[in-house]
Design a protein around this motif. Structure first.
Motif, short mmCIF file in Angstrom:
data_model
loop_
_atom_site.label_atom_id
_atom_site.label_comp_id
_atom_site.label_asym_id
_atom_site.label_seq_id
_atom_site.Cartn_x
_atom_site.Cartn_y
_atom_site.Cartn_z
N MET A 1 37.86 2.23 55.07
CA MET A 1 36.90 2.34 56.14
C MET A 1 37.25 1.30 57.19
O MET A 1 37.48 0.15 56.89
N GLY A 2 37.27 1.70 58.42
CA GLY A 2 37.57 0.80 59.52
C GLY A 2 36.33 0.24 60.17
O GLY A 2 35.20 0.46 59.72
N ARG A 3 36.54 -0.48 61.24
CA ARG A 3 35.43 -1.08 61.97
C ARG A 3 34.57 0.00 62.61
O ARG A 3 35.06 0.79 63.41
N ALA A 4 33.30 -0.02 62.27
CA ALA A 4 32.32 0.90 62.83
C ALA A 4 32.73 2.36 62.67
O ALA A 4 32.44 3.19 63.50
N PHE A 5 33.46 2.65 61.60
CA PHE A 5 33.83 4.04 61.33
C PHE A 5 33.54 4.35 59.87
O PHE A 5 34.02 3.66 58.98
N ALA A 6 32.73 5.34 59.66
CA ALA A 6 32.39 5.73 58.29
C ALA A 6 31.92 7.17 58.31
O ALA A 6 31.63 7.74 59.36
N TYR B 1 20.99 -2.97 47.81
CA TYR B 1 21.20 -3.03 46.37
C TYR B 1 21.53 -4.43 45.86
O TYR B 1 21.71 -4.61 44.65
N LEU B 2 21.62 -5.41 46.72
CA LEU B 2 21.80 -6.79 46.25
C LEU B 2 20.50 -7.29 45.66
O LEU B 2 19.41 -6.91 46.08
N LEU C 1 26.52 1.74 59.92
CA LEU C 1 25.29 0.94 59.76
C LEU C 1 24.52 1.37 58.51
O LEU C 1 23.97 0.53 57.79
N LEU C 2 24.48 2.65 58.23
CA LEU C 2 23.82 3.16 57.03
C LEU C 2 24.52 2.62 55.78
O LEU C 2 23.86 2.20 54.82
N TRP C 3 25.83 2.60 55.78
CA TRP C 3 26.62 2.05 54.67
C TRP C 3 26.27 0.58 54.45
O TRP C 3 26.07 0.15 53.32
N ILE C 4 26.18 -0.19 55.53
CA ILE C 4 25.82 -1.61 55.42
C ILE C 4 24.42 -1.75 54.82
O ILE C 4 24.19 -2.54 53.90
N PHE C 5 23.47 -0.98 55.33
CA PHE C 5 22.09 -1.06 54.85
C PHE C 5 22.01 -0.75 53.36
O PHE C 5 21.35 -1.48 52.61
#
Length: 75
Positions: free
Chosen positions: A1-6, A31-32, A22-26
């Motif tokens: 996965m690249g920068r801001a690409f998912a 889950y932490l 952003l959804l991937w980051i969230f």
């Protein structure tokens, strides 16, 4: 996965690009376990994003462990 690409695919919904990133980051932050861990990881990811630095992601045993053989390994 690249920068801001998912790409995110949820049943009938598909997202791509910055929003999916952003959804991937969230999802990963969610889950932490602890709030402090979430904040720390978010700060580290933000710093890595703006500085283009990637941290070392290699886990290696100590050098002493590399030279010692477990019992019976030399047979």
């Amino acid at each position: 996965m690249g920068r801001a690409f998912a790409v995110a695919d949820f049943h009938n919904l598909t997202f791509a690009g910055f929003f999916a990133w952003l959804l991937w980051i969230f999802v990963h932050i969610f889950y932490l376990i602890d709030f402090q861990n979430r904040v720390l990881v978010l700060i580290q990811w933000f710093w890595g994003y703006i500085s283009f630095h990637r941290g070392a992601r290699i886990i290696q045993p100590a050098t002493d462990e590399l030279t010692e053989l477990p019992p019976g390994a030399d047979e």
